[in-house]
Structure formats: structure tokens, C-alpha cells
Design an enzyme around this catalytic site. Structure first.
Site, short mmCIF file in Angstrom:
data_model
loop_
_atom_site.label_atom_id
_atom_site.label_comp_id
_atom_site.label_asym_id
_atom_site.label_seq_id
_atom_site.Cartn_x
_atom_site.Cartn_y
_atom_site.Cartn_z
N ARG A 195 0.78 -1.24 0.00
CA ARG A 195 0.00 0.00 0.00
C ARG A 195 0.81 1.29 0.00
NH1 ARG A 195 -4.44 -0.64 4.59
NH2 ARG A 195 -2.58 -1.12 5.80
N ASP A 196 2.13 1.19 0.07
CA ASP A 196 2.93 2.42 0.04
C ASP A 196 4.25 2.17 -0.69
OD1 ASP A 196 3.61 5.05 0.43
OD2 ASP A 196 4.29 4.78 2.50
#
Length: 318
Positions: A116-117
Site C-alpha cells: 500500500r505504500d
């Protein structure tokens, strides 16, 4: 059994509110899974736990730089990362993400681990050209979708911002943003404040340089599509659709990193690794790294104002 000393990086979350939210957000089973992730393109996590009120992750020490620092140094010289290097980095990231996405439980059911990042600060490149995705300690195990807001604002997928629920498609969006930044020098969606950045992401309009090769335009448009089901990496072929894309086939990148240390890292000193501080390892058990601090380190810990504090130390492992 012989004991081996390893250089390890400790990542501390010193903000109590973040510690509480992190421990509530990540249950113990998820933390164990992140420790078990072992892949050449993922920074290995050796341990996790608490020291007093501080949450820590002990992870592999990579001798090199993160992509954010590389791009910043190149920008200072008004240069862009050579295309073949950007392609190589993206290809190696794909292998790490594919491994995490396909991890299964003891019964063989997919866990759906998403990062997610996948932003520049979380991609490390060693002086030998190894590419590793960092910060899987804050990844999420999902069965279908998750709704937690998490990530770097400029890199957030539209479905995260709109709170529609997200899955592995969010990782492929962030890889598209990262690839754009490596090729162009800045993210496609940038504004003066965070809310305007979100508006730009939701509108989905961005510019590509006129001299961009067609394969680059194609892969970026397929990564940066708002519908997760139609996003590259989410098709039937999964990661294979990404790694066999014409973008990777059109550029000769296989030998790009044979001399990577001299080609890009000449702007850095290879001796600027973080200094060893007052941390001393006493023992490493199966569930927690046990350490002691000298008074100077305690003062530094108590006075830290940043959310994260990085400390290098040596960890004795079996």
C-alpha cells in the site's frame, strides 16, 4: 548451532498515538506473517515488538540508498534517472510484490498481503544494484478488501481516497506512480495541499512528456486507471501481464546494474551509513529482541520528536 552476527536496522515508532493505532491495526498473526516474508526483493523483517512504550521493527540492513534520495540527488544536478535503471527497479519491485501477493496460509489459501505504500522512500537499492521493497512490517493481510487509509498522499489509489475498499490493485497503482516519478522526476499528481492532491488523483488527469516512448505511455496509462479490475497487474495474468509488458521488452535493461554503483551512486559517499549508537544486544529470543540502552540513548529516545527513529545495531541470530 552457530551464532551469526548481522547488521540490522531498528525502526521505532515513538509517537504513542501511532503506536496504539499500529498495534490495534496489526494483529499478532499479521506481524508473524510479515516476519516470515523472505524474498531477495523484500527487506527481511527479523523481529518486532515493544520497548517500553515504543513499537519497533528489526529489519535487514541494506547498504545503499532509497529511491527518494537517489531522485533528490539527481534533481539537484538537473538529471533524470536513466530509463533502463527505472525499468530495472520497477521489474525487481514486481518480483517482490508478486511474492507477497501470492503468499498462502498453511491450508494453501491466498493471504492477499498488500504493501500500500510503494513510494520512493520505501524502495532501497544497494550499492551492488539489489532492489528491495521495505516497510512490509506495516503491510495488510486481506481476504477481499480493506478500508484503512494508509500510504503517501501523492501515491494513494483512487479507491483508497474514495473509501470504496482496496486490495492488491492499490499496489499496482502505486508502482505506476513510482515509475512515472522515476521517468519524469516528479509524481503525476502534485498540488499545494493534500486535499487538492486528492482531487487531482480522483480527476485522473496528468501529463506525459511529448518525447515519452509509446510503451512507457501504455504501461503508465494501464497502471493509472481508476477501475482496479481494469488495472495492469489485476488482469487474469496477474504479475505476468506486468513483467511481459512491451515496456519491459522494449528496453535493454538486463545489464543495466552491472556498474550501477559507479553510474548513480557516485553522487553519494559509500561511508555515510547510520552510526552505531548505544544499543547493545543481550539476547535474541524467538519472540522478541532483548536489548539495553545506555543513558545517552535513553535521552535521545525520550527527546525524539520525529515519528520514526532509525538506529543501527548488530543482532546475534541462530
Amino acid at each position: 548451532m552457530a551464532l551469526i552476527w548481522r547488521d540490522v536496522v531498528l525502526k521505532f515508532v515513538t509517537n504513542k498515538k501511532i503506536v496504539t493505532e499500529t498495534l490495534e491495526f496489526k494483529n499478532i498473526d499479521e506481524a508473524k506473517i510479515s516476519v516470515e516474508l523472505q524474498h531477495p526483493n523484500i527487506v527481511q523483517i527479523y523481529d518486532f515488538g515493544r520497548i517500553q512504550d515504543n513499537f519497533f521493527i528489526a529489519m535487514e540492513c541494506v547498504e545503499g540508498k532509497d529511491v527518494k534520495d537517489i531522485l533528490r540527488k539527481l534533481a539537484e544536478r538537473r538529471k533524470l534517472l536513466p530509463t533502463e535503471y527505472a525499468v530495472y527497479i520497477a521489474h525487481e519491485i514486481c518480483k517482490g510484490l508478486d511474492y507477497a501477493h501470492k503468499r498462502t496460509d498453511m491450508q494453501g489459501a491466498p493471504l492477499g498481503i498488500i504493501h500500500r505504500d510503494v513510494s520512493p522512500s520505501n524502495i532501497l537499492v544497494s550499492y551492488g544494484g539489489e532492489v528491495k521493497v521495505a516497510d512490509f512490517g506495516f503491510a495488510k493481510v486481506i481476504r477481499d478488501r480493506t478500508w484503512t487509509l494508509c500510504g503517501t498522499p501523492e501515491y494513494l489509489a483512487p479507491e483508497i481516497i474514495s473509501n470504496k475498499g482496496h486490495n492488491i490493485g492499490a499496489d499496482w497503482w502505486t508502482l505506476g506512480i513510482l515509475l512515472y516519478e522515476m521517468l519524469v522526476g516528479h509524481p503525476p499528481f502534485v498540488a499545494e495541499n493534500q486535499m487538492e492532491t486528492y482531487h487531482k488523483i480522483m480527476r485522473g488527469k496528468y501529463k506525459m512528456p511529448a518525447n515519452f516512448p509509446r510503451p512507457a505511455k501504455a504501461i503508465l496509462s494501464q497502471f493509472l486507471t481508476h477501475n482496479p479490475a481494469g488495472r495492469l497487474g489485476c488482469w487474469k495474468g496477474g504479475t505476468r501481464d506486468v513483467t511481459t509488458h512491451e515496456f519491459f521488452r522494449a528496453i535493454a535493461w538486463n545489464d543495466a546494474f552491472r556498474d550501477y554503483g559507479d553510474a548513480v551512486y557516485q553522487v553519494h559517499s559509500r561511508t555515510d551509513r547510520p552510526p552505531v549508537t548505544g544499543w547493545q544486544v543481550l539476547e535474541r529470543g524467538s519472540s522478541q529482541v532483548k536489548m539495553q540502552m545506555d543513558s545517552k540513548s535513553c535521552d535521545r529516545m525520550n527527546s525524539a520528536t520525529a515519528k520514526f527513529l532509525f538506529v543501527c545495531y548488530q543482532c546475534r541470530t541462530e
